[in-house]
Design a protein around this motif. Sequence first.
Motif, PDB file in Angstrom:
ATOM      1  N   LYS A 212       5.740   3.093   9.671  1.00 47.28           N
ATOM      2  CA  LYS A 212       7.108   2.737   9.295  1.00 47.28           C
ATOM      3  C   LYS A 212       7.565   1.486  10.045  1.00 47.28           C
ATOM      4  CE  LYS A 212       8.753   7.348   8.001  1.00 47.28           C
ATOM      5  NZ  LYS A 212       9.650   8.474   8.348  1.00 47.28           N
ATOM      6  N   SER A 213       7.210   1.417  11.323  1.00 47.85           N
ATOM      7  CA  SER A 213       7.605   0.261  12.135  1.00 47.85           C
ATOM      8  C   SER A 213       6.958  -1.016  11.629  1.00 47.85           C
ATOM      9  CB  SER A 213       7.226   0.506  13.598  1.00 47.85           C
ATOM     10  OG  SER A 213       7.513  -0.613  14.401  1.00 47.85           O
ATOM     11  N   ALA A 215       5.648  -1.541   8.613  1.00 44.83           N
ATOM     12  CA  ALA A 215       6.128  -1.836   7.258  1.00 44.83           C
ATOM     13  C   ALA A 215       7.479  -2.543   7.312  1.00 44.83           C
ATOM     14  CB  ALA A 215       6.236  -0.549   6.452  1.00 44.83           C
ATOM     15  N   GLN A 216       8.341  -2.081   8.195  1.00 41.55           N
ATOM     16  CA  GLN A 216       9.660  -2.701   8.342  1.00 41.55           C
ATOM     17  C   GLN A 216       9.529  -4.151   8.805  1.00 41.55           C
ATOM     18  OE1 GLN A 216      12.196  -1.001  11.414  1.00 41.55           O
ATOM     19  NE2 GLN A 216      14.016  -1.383  10.192  1.00 41.55           N
ATOM     20  N   THR A 217       8.635  -4.369   9.773  1.00 45.52           N
ATOM     21  CA  THR A 217       8.442  -5.720  10.289  1.00 45.52           C
ATOM     22  C   THR A 217       7.801  -6.623   9.239  1.00 45.52           C
ATOM     23  OG1 THR A 217       8.181  -4.841  12.526  1.00 45.52           O
ATOM     24  CG2 THR A 217       7.399  -7.076  12.137  1.00 45.52           C
ATOM     25  N   ALA A 218       6.797  -6.104   8.553  1.00 47.73           N
ATOM     26  CA  ALA A 218       6.139  -6.891   7.503  1.00 47.73           C
ATOM     27  C   ALA A 218       7.134  -7.249   6.399  1.00 47.73           C
ATOM     28  CB  ALA A 218       4.961  -6.117   6.927  1.00 47.73           C
ATOM     29  N   GLY A 219       7.977  -6.310   6.031  1.00 44.78           N
ATOM     30  CA  GLY A 219       8.989  -6.587   5.015  1.00 44.78           C
ATOM     31  C   GLY A 219       9.985  -7.633   5.471  1.00 44.78           C
ATOM     32  N   LEU A 227      -1.206   0.217   4.646  1.00 46.27           N
ATOM     33  CA  LEU A 227      -0.976   1.249   5.650  1.00 46.27           C
ATOM     34  C   LEU A 227      -1.832   2.478   5.345  1.00 46.27           C
ATOM     35  CD1 LEU A 227       2.932   1.137   5.835  1.00 46.27           C
ATOM     36  CD2 LEU A 227       1.296  -0.131   7.250  1.00 46.27           C
ATOM     37  N   GLU A 228      -2.676   2.850   6.290  1.00 44.38           N
ATOM     38  CA  GLU A 228      -3.458   4.079   6.184  1.00 44.38           C
ATOM     39  C   GLU A 228      -2.973   4.970   7.316  1.00 44.38           C
ATOM     40  OE1 GLU A 228      -5.318   7.048   6.602  1.00 44.38           O
ATOM     41  OE2 GLU A 228      -6.830   5.875   7.662  1.00 44.38           O
ATOM     42  N   LEU A 229      -2.168   5.990   6.956  1.00 46.97           N
ATOM     43  CA  LEU A 229      -1.454   6.772   7.964  1.00 46.97           C
ATOM     44  C   LEU A 229      -2.011   8.195   8.067  1.00 46.97           C
ATOM     45  CD1 LEU A 229       2.103   5.427   7.056  1.00 46.97           C
ATOM     46  CD2 LEU A 229       0.384   4.430   8.590  1.00 46.97           C
ATOM     47  N   GLY A 230      -1.171   9.122   8.477  1.00 47.75           N
ATOM     48  CA  GLY A 230      -1.633  10.471   8.740  1.00 47.75           C
ATOM     49  C   GLY A 230      -1.901  11.274   7.484  1.00 47.75           C
ATOM     50  N   SER A 428       1.417   9.245   3.747  1.00 44.89           N
ATOM     51  CA  SER A 428       0.072   8.827   4.169  1.00 44.89           C
ATOM     52  C   SER A 428      -0.156   7.333   3.967  1.00 44.89           C
ATOM     53  CB  SER A 428      -0.996   9.629   3.417  1.00 44.89           C
ATOM     54  OG  SER A 428      -0.977  10.985   3.811  1.00 44.89           O
ATOM     55  N   GLY A 429       0.862   6.622   3.463  1.00 43.66           N
ATOM     56  CA  GLY A 429       0.765   5.171   3.385  1.00 43.66           C
ATOM     57  C   GLY A 429       0.556   4.643   1.988  1.00 43.66           C
TER      58      GLY A 429
END
Length: 451
Positions: A212-213, A215-219, A227-230, A428-429
């Motif tokens: 999330k952090s 993605a926010q910065t990239a946006g 993003l490959e998350l949990g 999960s991204g």
Amino acid sequence: MEFKSINPYNGQVIGIYKEQTSAEVDLKIEKAQKAFQSWRKVPVAERARLIAKAGAVLRDNVEEYAKMITQEMGKPISESRGEVNKCAWVCDYYAENAADFLADEVIKTEAQKSFVRHDPMGSILAIMPWNFPFWQVFRFAAPSLTAGNVALLKHAPNVFGCAEQIAGVFQKVGFPEGVFQNLIIHHTKIEDVIAHDTVKAVTLTGSEGAGKSVAQTAGKYLKKAVLELGGSNGFIVLEDADMEKTIQTALTARMMNCGQSCIAAKRFIIVEGVFDEFVTKYVEAVGKLKAGDTMDDATQIGTLARRDLADQLQRQVQESIKAGAKLLLGGKQNECFHEPTILTNVTPGMPAFDEETFGPLAPMIKAKDEKHALALAEQSKFGLGTTVCTTNIEKALSFAADISDGAYFVNELVKSDPRLPFGGTKSSGYGRELAKNGMMEFVNVKTVYVK
């Protein structure tokens, strides 16, 4: 600031790494951009030759690299060797297929000529985790570098030794200086890197919070992100499953890498007709696993990578028990080591059902029937993958549309394969790694039209 790499099995310091200054990071980013200007013009065949050589170096030095993986994050040495060899496989795959993937695609229109070409984007920032410290990097680097991009790696602080060895692989085979570089920085400096004009995209494998952090910065800076998350994968066992094969698959699906995998089976959902049989046999199989020295070939269960990770798993176990779950096996923790643990009577609302459990915890969840099992699998904010075990393949395939995850495996644990796209949905991204899809994430898909 200094970063210490500590062996979670014995507490010994493996290495100490000094954080790079902002000025040093800026120089690396500038070097990457300079390298890109020439690297992008190198023929695909030559880039493919170099990535194939990287695979050869990995195979030739498997013991050296496996030792570093095991010492830094605690997985058994046999699994570390497997990880290194899998990295060699992904190098081979893109060496063999890059030219086809990147070839111009002619599209018939009213134009004299119209086609799509695939140009590299530039510098890509990769923020990578500790659980598969080589594999996570190579499955990004192999397609991205072969496509003509350059890479900046921000690895997890507890595996900076692995990061140095990975950079050494690319150096040994002759990749030009600046094409692959390590950033030894704290996560608080990541925004500055993403914000840099010459960094064109970012890929992250990590937690939901980190995703999330980023993605926010990239946006904020209009940068492409993958993003490959949990994950909290459901492992569904139907009444007609081949029980012996299913038990062995379930054992690996949960306990490989001591359960520290985003795609591990984290919720065992068994229809009530075979629930008791599966649970009894699974408890027996897990109880036979050998824990011990992670450098011993006979060891099957290692430590968790850090003490705080073991503490977190222990909290999830105890809170689930307080909420009504029953402990069948294990449950104890000693520093970084957490016993393989099995809980039954697990229901929605418990941490063992609702949260991602990153360690050797297997929750047993009873389903009334097939429809209920599918509904329980879907009852998660995560969407990485689901396994269904049954001897009726056509029936299993008919359920595929009912699962919204990024992967659906029948009679096999969810796993990554260079030939198949990998990624998730929901928390999960987004985006895909591996296969042609993974290479296309970081290229400029450019339309060319001639009248």
